[in-house]
Design a protein around this motif. Structure first.
Motif, PDB file in Angstrom:
ATOM      1  N   VAL A   7       0.973  -1.033   0.103  1.00 24.88           N
ATOM      2  CA  VAL A   7      -0.011  -0.122  -0.176  1.00 24.88           C
ATOM      3  C   VAL A   7       0.867   1.114  -0.006  1.00 24.88           C
ATOM      4  O   VAL A   7       0.945   2.003   1.121  1.00 24.88           O
ATOM      5  N   LYS A   8       1.480   1.440  -1.186  1.00 28.05           N
ATOM      6  CA  LYS A   8       2.484   2.709  -1.325  1.00 28.05           C
ATOM      7  C   LYS A   8       1.673   3.830  -2.026  1.00 28.05           C
ATOM      8  O   LYS A   8       1.704   4.949  -1.585  1.00 28.05           O
ATOM      9  N   ARG A   9       0.658   3.281  -2.682  1.00 27.08           N
ATOM     10  CA  ARG A   9      -0.085   4.411  -3.513  1.00 27.08           C
ATOM     11  C   ARG A   9      -1.788   4.096  -3.449  1.00 27.08           C
ATOM     12  O   ARG A   9      -2.104   3.041  -3.647  1.00 27.08           O
ATOM     13  N   VAL A  10      -2.413   5.213  -3.243  1.00 29.13           N
ATOM     14  CA  VAL A  10      -3.806   5.103  -3.247  1.00 29.13           C
ATOM     15  C   VAL A  10      -4.554   5.864  -4.028  1.00 29.13           C
ATOM     16  O   VAL A  10      -4.019   7.064  -4.107  1.00 29.13           O
ATOM     17  N   THR A  11      -5.461   5.807  -4.801  1.00 27.13           N
ATOM     18  CA  THR A  11      -6.472   6.521  -5.352  1.00 27.13           C
ATOM     19  C   THR A  11      -7.330   7.148  -4.610  1.00 27.13           C
ATOM     20  O   THR A  11      -8.117   6.269  -3.928  1.00 27.13           O
ATOM     21  N   LEU A  12      -7.419   8.360  -4.201  1.00 29.71           N
ATOM     22  CA  LEU A  12      -8.602   9.042  -3.583  1.00 29.71           C
ATOM     23  C   LEU A  12      -9.634  10.050  -4.377  1.00 29.71           C
ATOM     24  O   LEU A  12      -9.189  10.674  -4.907  1.00 29.71           O
ATOM     25  N   LEU A  26      -8.984  12.135   5.507  1.00 26.81           N
ATOM     26  CA  LEU A  26      -8.525  10.958   5.090  1.00 26.81           C
ATOM     27  C   LEU A  26      -7.227  11.259   4.308  1.00 26.81           C
ATOM     28  O   LEU A  26      -6.123  10.814   4.175  1.00 26.81           O
ATOM     29  N   LEU A  27      -7.251  12.385   3.286  1.00 26.29           N
ATOM     30  CA  LEU A  27      -6.025  12.622   2.577  1.00 26.29           C
ATOM     31  C   LEU A  27      -4.907  13.082   3.358  1.00 26.29           C
ATOM     32  O   LEU A  27      -3.929  12.600   3.256  1.00 26.29           O
ATOM     33  N   GLU A  28      -5.271  13.835   4.415  1.00 24.54           N
ATOM     34  CA  GLU A  28      -4.252  14.114   5.261  1.00 24.54           C
ATOM     35  C   GLU A  28      -3.502  13.028   6.085  1.00 24.54           C
ATOM     36  O   GLU A  28      -2.462  12.974   6.193  1.00 24.54           O
ATOM     37  N   CYS A  29      -4.256  12.163   6.270  1.00 21.67           N
ATOM     38  CA  CYS A  29      -3.818  10.901   6.873  1.00 21.67           C
ATOM     39  C   CYS A  29      -3.092  10.006   6.148  1.00 21.67           C
ATOM     40  O   CYS A  29      -2.227   9.423   6.407  1.00 21.67           O
ATOM     41  N   ILE A 103     -13.345   5.844  -2.609  1.00 26.73           N
ATOM     42  CA  ILE A 103     -14.187   7.166  -3.043  1.00 26.73           C
ATOM     43  C   ILE A 103     -14.967   7.649  -1.871  1.00 26.73           C
ATOM     44  O   ILE A 103     -15.839   6.917  -1.311  1.00 26.73           O
ATOM     45  N   CYS A 104     -14.537   8.802  -1.347  1.00 24.52           N
ATOM     46  CA  CYS A 104     -15.033   9.454   0.069  1.00 24.52           C
ATOM     47  C   CYS A 104     -15.095  10.823  -0.092  1.00 24.52           C
ATOM     48  O   CYS A 104     -14.045  11.544  -0.050  1.00 24.52           O
ATOM     49  N   PRO A 105     -16.292  11.251   0.112  1.00 27.27           N
ATOM     50  CA  PRO A 105     -17.699  10.619  -0.125  1.00 27.27           C
ATOM     51  C   PRO A 105     -18.024   9.956  -1.407  1.00 27.27           C
ATOM     52  O   PRO A 105     -17.548  10.604  -2.434  1.00 27.27           O
ATOM     53  N   CYS A 106     -19.011   9.001  -1.476  1.00 25.22           N
ATOM     54  CA  CYS A 106     -19.402   8.295  -2.777  1.00 25.22           C
ATOM     55  C   CYS A 106     -20.677   8.876  -2.956  1.00 25.22           C
ATOM     56  O   CYS A 106     -21.588   8.456  -1.990  1.00 25.22           O
ATOM     57  N   SER A 107     -21.081   9.536  -3.810  1.00 22.59           N
ATOM     58  CA  SER A 107     -22.513  10.091  -4.092  1.00 22.59           C
ATOM     59  C   SER A 107     -23.111   8.962  -4.674  1.00 22.59           C
ATOM     60  O   SER A 107     -22.745   7.927  -5.254  1.00 22.59           O
ATOM     61  N   GLY A 108     -24.603   9.151  -4.570  1.00 20.76           N
ATOM     62  CA  GLY A 108     -25.483   8.141  -5.113  1.00 20.76           C
ATOM     63  C   GLY A 108     -25.163   8.174  -6.692  1.00 20.76           C
ATOM     64  O   GLY A 108     -25.305   6.992  -7.511  1.00 20.76           O
ATOM     65  N   GLY A 109     -24.923   8.987  -7.256  1.00 23.01           N
ATOM     66  CA  GLY A 109     -24.922   9.066  -8.839  1.00 23.01           C
ATOM     67  C   GLY A 109     -23.413   8.203  -9.209  1.00 23.01           C
ATOM     68  O   GLY A 109     -23.444   7.559 -10.277  1.00 23.01           O
ATOM     69  N   VAL A 182     -15.371  12.286  12.638  1.00 21.74           N
ATOM     70  CA  VAL A 182     -14.869  12.273  11.534  1.00 21.74           C
ATOM     71  C   VAL A 182     -13.690  11.321  11.661  1.00 21.74           C
ATOM     72  O   VAL A 182     -13.516  10.371  10.753  1.00 21.74           O
ATOM     73  N   ASP A 183     -12.724  11.233  12.479  1.00 21.55           N
ATOM     74  CA  ASP A 183     -12.029  10.617  12.769  1.00 21.55           C
ATOM     75  C   ASP A 183     -12.109   9.066  13.140  1.00 21.55           C
ATOM     76  O   ASP A 183     -11.344   8.071  12.635  1.00 21.55           O
ATOM     77  N   PHE A 184     -13.227   8.698  13.590  1.00 21.02           N
ATOM     78  CA  PHE A 184     -13.753   7.351  13.745  1.00 21.02           C
ATOM     79  C   PHE A 184     -13.938   6.736  12.392  1.00 21.02           C
ATOM     80  O   PHE A 184     -13.386   5.713  12.147  1.00 21.02           O
ATOM     81  N   VAL A 185     -14.520   7.424  11.528  1.00 22.43           N
ATOM     82  CA  VAL A 185     -14.644   6.874  10.081  1.00 22.43           C
ATOM     83  C   VAL A 185     -13.249   6.793   9.464  1.00 22.43           C
ATOM     84  O   VAL A 185     -13.073   5.815   8.786  1.00 22.43           O
ATOM     85  N   VAL A 186     -12.656   7.829   9.427  1.00 24.33           N
ATOM     86  CA  VAL A 186     -11.222   7.613   8.937  1.00 24.33           C
ATOM     87  C   VAL A 186     -10.207   6.576   9.457  1.00 24.33           C
ATOM     88  O   VAL A 186      -9.649   6.025   8.663  1.00 24.33           O
ATOM     89  N   ALA A 187     -10.304   6.302  10.796  1.00 20.67           N
ATOM     90  CA  ALA A 187      -9.526   5.530  11.113  1.00 20.67           C
ATOM     91  C   ALA A 187     -10.024   4.005  10.809  1.00 20.67           C
ATOM     92  O   ALA A 187      -9.000   3.161  10.625  1.00 20.67           O
ATOM     93  N   ARG A 188     -11.141   3.640  10.563  1.00 18.01           N
ATOM     94  CA  ARG A 188     -11.742   2.358   9.984  1.00 18.01           C
ATOM     95  C   ARG A 188     -11.271   2.287   8.520  1.00 18.01           C
ATOM     96  O   ARG A 188     -10.732   1.137   8.185  1.00 18.01           O
TER      97      ARG A 188
END
Length: 208
Positions: A7-12, A26-29, A103-109, A182-188
């Motif tokens: 896990v060196k590169r992540v697409t966000l 999440l980007l910051e972390c 994808i964070c957040p991920c819209s319905g579309g 926010v941190d709770f979700v990002v931690a997961r």
């Protein structure tokens, strides 16, 4: 640096649902963990960012890359932003895409586009690549209530290999602020990326 060499590169990607705070944190972390981040922010997400936060992020990918590089220069990771139709971006091809995409957040579309195989922009194409290559794809949905189509699409994408993680923070860590939620979700999310995190202690462990 992260503890897993795979896990060196992540697409966000951030799309136009409420809750861009999750994506920005999440980007910051990710950068703090030493990751290289391929970043995509949809036009709708830019509007949400301007509405929900004090951030002012340029839509131009080159300017966005420069601004975020300056903003997070104290962190070991690297960020590269890509535009809506940058078909030469690594995420657009199975031979270049990162091993993980969120994808964070991920819209319905966006959820609908991925479930039906649409690739009308780079975010949709990147998600399609992750699915076809059987790579990690995490969808942080934030919508309520859910109707039948939402549920059917979530089930379909789960069966295709994606992981649907609604932005549903817990309260057992006794949050004292919105940032704690926010941190709770990002931690997961970091846990599922197998990246070290000290935002929230795992269940049964001492406080992070």
């Amino acid at each position: 640096m992260n503890s897993n060499d795979q896990v060196k590169r992540v697409t966000l990607a951030m799309t136009g649902a409420s809750g861009v705070q999750y994506g920005l944190r999440l980007l910051e972390c990710l950068l703090a963990a030493g990751c290289e981040v391929d970043l995509m922010i949809s036009k709708a997400a830019h509007l949400v960012i301007a509405t929900e936060t004090q951030e002012s992020l340029p839509a131009n990918p080159e300017k966005l890359t420069a601004q975020l590089t300056q903003q997070y220069q104290h962190l070991p990771g690297r960020v590269q932003a890509y535009g809506r139709e940058d078909w030469f971006a690594p995420a657009a091809s199975g031979s270049g895409a990162a091993s993980s995409m969120i994808i964070c957040p991920c819209s319905g579309g966006t959820l609908s586009a991925l479930a039906t195989g649409a690739s009308n922009n780079l975010i949709e194409r990147a998600g399609d690549v992750a699915l076809k290559e059987r790579r990690q794809l995490i969808l942080v949905t934030r919508e309520m209530p859910l109707h039948q189509v939402h549920l059917e699409q979530m089930l379909k994408l789960t069966q295709m290999g994606a992981l649907v993680m609604p932005a549903s923070p817990g309260f057992y860590h006794q949050p004292e602020s919105v940032e704690d939620l926010v941190d709770f979700v990002v931690a997961r999310l970091l846990d599922h990326l197998n990246l070290p995190q000290k935002l929230v202690a795992r269940w049964g462990e001492a406080d992070a």
